[in-house]
Design an enzyme around this catalytic site. Structure first.
Site, PDB file in Angstrom:
ATOM      1  N   THR A 135      17.011  -2.311   8.456  1.00  0.00           N
ATOM      2  CA  THR A 135      18.404  -2.474   8.065  1.00  0.00           C
ATOM      3  C   THR A 135      19.041  -3.702   8.705  1.00  0.00           C
ATOM      4  O   THR A 135      18.601  -4.141   9.769  1.00  0.00           O
ATOM      5  CB  THR A 135      19.193  -1.210   8.491  1.00  0.00           C
ATOM      6  OG1 THR A 135      20.580  -1.431   8.304  1.00  0.00           O
ATOM      7  CG2 THR A 135      18.975  -0.860   9.960  1.00  0.00           C
ATOM      8  N   ASP A 136      20.104  -4.191   8.081  1.00  0.00           N
ATOM      9  CA  ASP A 136      20.862  -5.300   8.684  1.00  0.00           C
ATOM     10  C   ASP A 136      21.681  -4.833   9.885  1.00  0.00           C
ATOM     11  O   ASP A 136      22.175  -5.649  10.669  1.00  0.00           O
ATOM     12  CB  ASP A 136      21.782  -5.966   7.642  1.00  0.00           C
ATOM     13  CG  ASP A 136      22.813  -5.030   7.022  1.00  0.00           C
ATOM     14  OD1 ASP A 136      22.823  -3.828   7.343  1.00  0.00           O
ATOM     15  OD2 ASP A 136      23.623  -5.509   6.194  1.00  0.00           O
ATOM     16  N   GLU A 137      21.839  -3.489  10.045  1.00  0.00           N
ATOM     17  CA  GLU A 137      22.700  -2.989  11.125  1.00  0.00           C
ATOM     18  C   GLU A 137      22.135  -3.303  12.503  1.00  0.00           C
ATOM     19  O   GLU A 137      22.864  -3.247  13.494  1.00  0.00           O
ATOM     20  CB  GLU A 137      22.927  -1.475  10.979  1.00  0.00           C
ATOM     21  CG  GLU A 137      23.592  -1.135   9.669  1.00  0.00           C
ATOM     22  CD  GLU A 137      24.365   0.182   9.704  1.00  0.00           C
ATOM     23  OE1 GLU A 137      24.554   0.752  10.770  1.00  0.00           O
ATOM     24  OE2 GLU A 137      24.765   0.619   8.601  1.00  0.00           O
ATOM     25  N   TYR A 161      22.203   5.206  15.313  1.00  0.00           N
ATOM     26  CA  TYR A 161      21.331   4.920  14.164  1.00  0.00           C
ATOM     27  C   TYR A 161      20.739   3.516  14.269  1.00  0.00           C
ATOM     28  O   TYR A 161      19.511   3.340  14.223  1.00  0.00           O
ATOM     29  CB  TYR A 161      22.102   5.069  12.844  1.00  0.00           C
ATOM     30  CG  TYR A 161      21.407   4.400  11.670  1.00  0.00           C
ATOM     31  CD1 TYR A 161      20.207   4.903  11.165  1.00  0.00           C
ATOM     32  CD2 TYR A 161      21.933   3.245  11.079  1.00  0.00           C
ATOM     33  CE1 TYR A 161      19.552   4.287  10.110  1.00  0.00           C
ATOM     34  CE2 TYR A 161      21.286   2.627  10.021  1.00  0.00           C
ATOM     35  CZ  TYR A 161      20.087   3.143   9.542  1.00  0.00           C
ATOM     36  OH  TYR A 161      19.438   2.528   8.499  1.00  0.00           O
ATOM     37  N   LYS A 165      16.852   2.216  14.821  1.00  0.00           N
ATOM     38  CA  LYS A 165      16.133   1.346  13.878  1.00  0.00           C
ATOM     39  C   LYS A 165      15.666   0.077  14.597  1.00  0.00           C
ATOM     40  O   LYS A 165      14.575  -0.431  14.348  1.00  0.00           O
ATOM     41  CB  LYS A 165      17.022   0.987  12.682  1.00  0.00           C
ATOM     42  CG  LYS A 165      17.330   2.138  11.738  1.00  0.00           C
ATOM     43  CD  LYS A 165      16.106   2.702  11.023  1.00  0.00           C
ATOM     44  CE  LYS A 165      15.551   1.777   9.982  1.00  0.00           C
ATOM     45  NZ  LYS A 165      14.477   2.447   9.184  1.00  0.00           N
TER      46      LYS A 165
HETATM   47  P1  NAD Z   1      17.654   8.779   3.009  1.00  0.00           P
HETATM   48  O1  NAD Z   1      18.325   9.437   4.164  1.00  0.00           O
HETATM   49  O2  NAD Z   1      18.231   8.945   1.654  1.00  0.00           O
HETATM   50  O3  NAD Z   1      16.142   9.273   2.916  1.00  0.00           O
HETATM   51  C1  NAD Z   1      15.324   9.398   4.045  1.00  0.00           C
HETATM   52  C2  NAD Z   1      14.102  10.208   3.653  1.00  0.00           C
HETATM   53  O4  NAD Z   1      13.254  10.291   4.825  1.00  0.00           O
HETATM   54  C3  NAD Z   1      14.421  11.638   3.225  1.00  0.00           C
HETATM   55  O5  NAD Z   1      13.697  11.957   2.065  1.00  0.00           O
HETATM   56  C4  NAD Z   1      13.965  12.485   4.404  1.00  0.00           C
HETATM   57  O6  NAD Z   1      13.530  13.783   4.046  1.00  0.00           O
HETATM   58  C5  NAD Z   1      12.824  11.642   4.952  1.00  0.00           C
HETATM   59  N1  NAD Z   1      12.572  11.933   6.379  1.00  0.00           N
HETATM   60  C6  NAD Z   1      13.512  12.006   7.385  1.00  0.00           C
HETATM   61  N2  NAD Z   1      12.902  12.328   8.533  1.00  0.00           N
HETATM   62  C7  NAD Z   1      11.574  12.424   8.268  1.00  0.00           C
HETATM   63  C8  NAD Z   1      10.425  12.714   9.057  1.00  0.00           C
HETATM   64  N3  NAD Z   1      10.527  12.977  10.369  1.00  0.00           N
HETATM   65  N4  NAD Z   1       9.224  12.715   8.461  1.00  0.00           N
HETATM   66  C9  NAD Z   1       9.098  12.462   7.131  1.00  0.00           C
HETATM   67  N5  NAD Z   1      10.150  12.201   6.331  1.00  0.00           N
HETATM   68  C10 NAD Z   1      11.368  12.179   6.891  1.00  0.00           C
HETATM   69  O7  NAD Z   1      17.533   7.257   3.427  1.00  0.00           O
HETATM   70  P2  NAD Z   1      17.584   5.955   2.502  1.00  0.00           P
HETATM   71  O8  NAD Z   1      18.990   5.535   2.339  1.00  0.00           O
HETATM   72  O9  NAD Z   1      16.717   6.167   1.322  1.00  0.00           O
HETATM   73  O10 NAD Z   1      16.895   4.909   3.494  1.00  0.00           O
HETATM   74  C11 NAD Z   1      15.479   4.715   3.489  1.00  0.00           C
HETATM   75  C12 NAD Z   1      15.124   3.684   4.534  1.00  0.00           C
HETATM   76  O11 NAD Z   1      15.807   2.461   4.247  1.00  0.00           O
HETATM   77  C13 NAD Z   1      15.554   4.071   5.949  1.00  0.00           C
HETATM   78  O12 NAD Z   1      14.544   3.654   6.836  1.00  0.00           O
HETATM   79  C14 NAD Z   1      16.839   3.286   6.186  1.00  0.00           C
HETATM   80  O13 NAD Z   1      16.997   2.984   7.560  1.00  0.00           O
HETATM   81  C15 NAD Z   1      16.549   2.034   5.377  1.00  0.00           C
HETATM   82  N6  NAD Z   1      17.742   1.331   4.832  1.00  0.00           N
HETATM   83  C16 NAD Z   1      18.684   2.015   4.128  1.00  0.00           C
HETATM   84  C17 NAD Z   1      19.753   1.315   3.563  1.00  0.00           C
HETATM   85  C18 NAD Z   1      20.820   2.018   2.757  1.00  0.00           C
HETATM   86  O14 NAD Z   1      21.824   1.398   2.425  1.00  0.00           O
HETATM   87  N7  NAD Z   1      20.654   3.279   2.394  1.00  0.00           N
HETATM   88  C19 NAD Z   1      19.846  -0.061   3.742  1.00  0.00           C
HETATM   89  C20 NAD Z   1      18.869  -0.726   4.485  1.00  0.00           C
HETATM   90  C21 NAD Z   1      17.799  -0.010   5.011  1.00  0.00           C
HETATM   91  O1  DAU Z   2      23.809  -1.822   6.161  1.00  0.00           O
HETATM   92  C1  DAU Z   2      22.739  -0.994   5.830  1.00  0.00           C
HETATM   93  C2  DAU Z   2      23.098   0.440   6.153  1.00  0.00           C
HETATM   94  O2  DAU Z   2      24.039   0.858   5.172  1.00  0.00           O
HETATM   95  C3  DAU Z   2      21.890   1.375   6.187  1.00  0.00           C
HETATM   96  O3  DAU Z   2      21.030   0.985   7.218  1.00  0.00           O
HETATM   97  C4  DAU Z   2      22.338   2.818   6.396  1.00  0.00           C
HETATM   98  O4  DAU Z   2      21.215   3.681   6.305  1.00  0.00           O
HETATM   99  C5  DAU Z   2      23.341   3.176   5.298  1.00  0.00           C
HETATM  100  O5  DAU Z   2      23.818   4.488   5.507  1.00  0.00           O
HETATM  101  C6  DAU Z   2      24.495   2.185   5.281  1.00  0.00           C
HETATM  102  O6  DAU Z   2      25.305   2.322   6.480  1.00  0.00           O
HETATM  103  P1  DAU Z   2      26.910   2.254   6.434  1.00  0.00           P
HETATM  104  O7  DAU Z   2      27.431   2.944   7.617  1.00  0.00           O
HETATM  105  O8  DAU Z   2      27.373   0.870   6.172  1.00  0.00           O
HETATM  106  O9  DAU Z   2      27.153   3.098   5.070  1.00  0.00           O
HETATM  107  P2  DAU Z   2      28.213   4.239   4.705  1.00  0.00           P
HETATM  108  O10 DAU Z   2      28.094   4.492   3.244  1.00  0.00           O
HETATM  109  O11 DAU Z   2      28.168   5.385   5.633  1.00  0.00           O
HETATM  110  O12 DAU Z   2      29.612   3.483   4.963  1.00  0.00           O
HETATM  111  C7  DAU Z   2      29.933   2.279   4.292  1.00  0.00           C
HETATM  112  C8  DAU Z   2      31.269   1.816   4.822  1.00  0.00           C
HETATM  113  O13 DAU Z   2      32.281   2.735   4.358  1.00  0.00           O
HETATM  114  C9  DAU Z   2      31.377   1.809   6.335  1.00  0.00           C
HETATM  115  O14 DAU Z   2      32.175   0.709   6.755  1.00  0.00           O
HETATM  116  C10 DAU Z   2      32.074   3.122   6.664  1.00  0.00           C
HETATM  117  C11 DAU Z   2      32.976   3.345   5.447  1.00  0.00           C
HETATM  118  N1  DAU Z   2      33.211   4.749   5.091  1.00  0.00           N
HETATM  119  C12 DAU Z   2      32.150   5.588   4.934  1.00  0.00           C
HETATM  120  C13 DAU Z   2      32.343   6.901   4.592  1.00  0.00           C
HETATM  121  C14 DAU Z   2      31.161   7.836   4.443  1.00  0.00           C
HETATM  122  C15 DAU Z   2      34.509   5.187   4.839  1.00  0.00           C
HETATM  123  O15 DAU Z   2      35.495   4.398   4.947  1.00  0.00           O
HETATM  124  N2  DAU Z   2      34.691   6.499   4.486  1.00  0.00           N
HETATM  125  C16 DAU Z   2      33.666   7.385   4.370  1.00  0.00           C
HETATM  126  O16 DAU Z   2      33.914   8.588   4.076  1.00  0.00           O
END
Ligand code: NAD
Ligand code: DAU
Length: 354
Positions: A135-137, A161, A165
């Site tokens: 992630t970019d975080e 989180y 990562k």
């Molecule tokens: P998600 O939470 O939707 O899915 C995560 C999956 O991992 C789930 O199916 C869960 O059951 C599985 N999991 C969790 N713990 C586990 C374990 N111990 N063993 C096996 N499986 C397990 O997450 P996502 O949004 O699909 O993100 C996927 C990956 O991409 C993550 O590594 C996250 O850090 C990264 N990522 C997410 C975003 C985003 O915006 N969602 C952006 C950049 C990177």
């Molecule tokens: O940047 C990549 C990341 O993006 C991934 O690594 C994470 O897995 C993914 O969850 C996401 O993280 P964020 O914290 O940016 O996403 P989230 O959707 O939780 O929140 C997006 C923005 O919106 C953040 O600034 C918080 C805000 N927010 C979120 C929720 C859930 C609100 O204002 N209200 C809300 O109820």
């Protein structure tokens, strides 16, 4: 038949990746390893029922023995590692699961893969890849005038989180430098699209707006995220997997910086157009709520390396991607209902209690 092993393939990005990968009839089979936490939904993978190229295993990536058996049985040519605890707010309420899965789980996977990899012949060892999806975080928070995150930006994670990562990224890097394991890491910005669990901003706002519930906006709503459609992310992962240089990291981003308030407004306006409720603009539902502790102000990704070296660029604009996403949620209310179980309702009640 050659295989790839995917971890976390029942979650949001992993399931989109697996569905997209297997949409190609020539594609290698997928061994899909997922613990099935609250964030997973096997219903997403229903289109693959009966497809012999998809093997699902309910397995925790912290279970070394189970990983050893899966690797020895299916002998994958690559591993794509999505599995993680992924929601920042949950990491604030309960960081332990993040340390366990994101750090210990990634370490356990790396050890299992290393043990498998050294049994391969020289040619297969060279061709093997482990792609770690990050992630970019990990880069922390930008000010309004700071340049975008590049692959050389120093790590400065601010939440449990992102710290977990960051730790996993460092372990992956170390396995390349110490053991020569051919790893790749991608650091991507915020994804959105179909099958995203409605605890994340975009699906949460769509679900609440459709139910005429408050739309919670943290703080002043001016935090900025760089939004990327999930299919553009999946395409980037495929490119890096097939042509990325082992040991390298690649930033993936949408060139789509938006404040949270802009995003919420855009969703309200789309729903007003696509599903009017006769009560005026959905913007009326916006409710400013207390800020997320340690809330990063701005993320922005420089994806120039991926563009220059692998020719990748996002295909969706935020406008086209968001419209499609809102339409998908309108068309797939049954999917949303299937994930908004008791556990989901408990989280919503606890987290948005104030
Ligand atoms: P998600 O939470 O939707 O899915 C995560 C999956 O991992 C789930 O199916 C869960 O059951 C599985 N999991 C969790 N713990 C586990 C374990 N111990 N063993 C096996 N499986 C397990 O997450 P996502 O949004 O699909 O993100 C996927 C990956 O991409 C993550 O590594 C996250 O850090 C990264 N990522 C997410 C975003 C985003 O915006 N969602 C952006 C950049 C990177
Ligand atoms: O940047 C990549 C990341 O993006 C991934 O690594 C994470 O897995 C993914 O969850 C996401 O993280 P964020 O914290 O940016 O996403 P989230 O959707 O939780 O929140 C997006 C923005 O919106 C953040 O600034 C918080 C805000 N927010 C979120 C929720 C859930 C609100 O204002 N209200 C809300 O109820």
């Amino acid at each position: 038949m050659p295989n790839i092993l995917v971890t976390g393939g029942a979650g949001f990005i992993g399931a989109n990746f697996v569905l997209d990968w297997l949409a190609d009839p020539q594609a290698d089979g997928v061994v899909n390893v997922d613990k099935l936490t609250y964030a997973a939904n096997l219903r997403t993978l229903a289109p693959l029922d009966g497809d012999p190229r998809h093997v699902f295993s309910r397995t925790d990536i912290c279970d070394r023995q189970a990983l050893d058996v899966l690797l020895a049985t299916h002998r994958p040519r690559a591993v794509v590692h999505f599995a993680a605890e992924s929601h920042v707010d949950r990491s604030i309420h309960g960081p332990a699961a993040f340390i366990e899965t994101n750090i210990v789980g990634t370490f356990t996977l790396l050890e299992a893969v290393r043990a498998y990899w050294i049994t391969l012949d020289a040619e297969a060892q060279q061709a093997f890849r482990l792609l770690h999806v990050s992630t970019d975080e990990v880069f922390g928070s930008l000010g309004p005038d700071d340049s975008q995150f590049s692959e050389t930006t120093a790590y400065a994670p601010n939440s449990p989180y992102s710290a977990s990562k960051a730790a996993s990224d460092h372990l992956v890097r170390a396995y390349f430098h110490t053991y020569g394991l051919p790893v790749l890491t991608t650091n991507c910005s915020n994804n959105y699209g179909p099958y995203q669990f409605p605890e994340k901003l975009i699906p949460l706002v769509i679900a609440n707006a459709l139910a005429s519930k408050p739309l919670p906006v943290y703080g002043d709503g001016l935090n900025i995220r760089d939004w990327l459609h999930v299919m553009d992310h999946c395409r980037a992962i495929r490119e890096v997997l097939s042509r990325g240089v082992p040991g390298e990291t690649y930033n993936v981003g949408g060139i789509n910086e938006r404040t949270n308030l802009d995003v919420v407004h855009a969703i309200c306006d789309l729903l007003d157009e696509m599903r009017p409720d006769g009560q005026g603009s959905r913007r009326r539902l916006i409710k400013f709520v207390p800020d997320r502790p340690g809330h990063d102000r701005r993320y922005a990704i420089d994806a120039g390396k991926l563009a220059r070296e692998l020719g990748w660029a996002p295909l969706e604009t935020f406008e086209s991607g968001l419209r499609k996403t809102v339409q998908w949620y309108l068309d797939n209310q049954a999917w949303v209902e299937s994930v908004t179980s008791g556990e989901y309702r408990q989280w919503m009640a606890q987290h948005y209690a104030t």
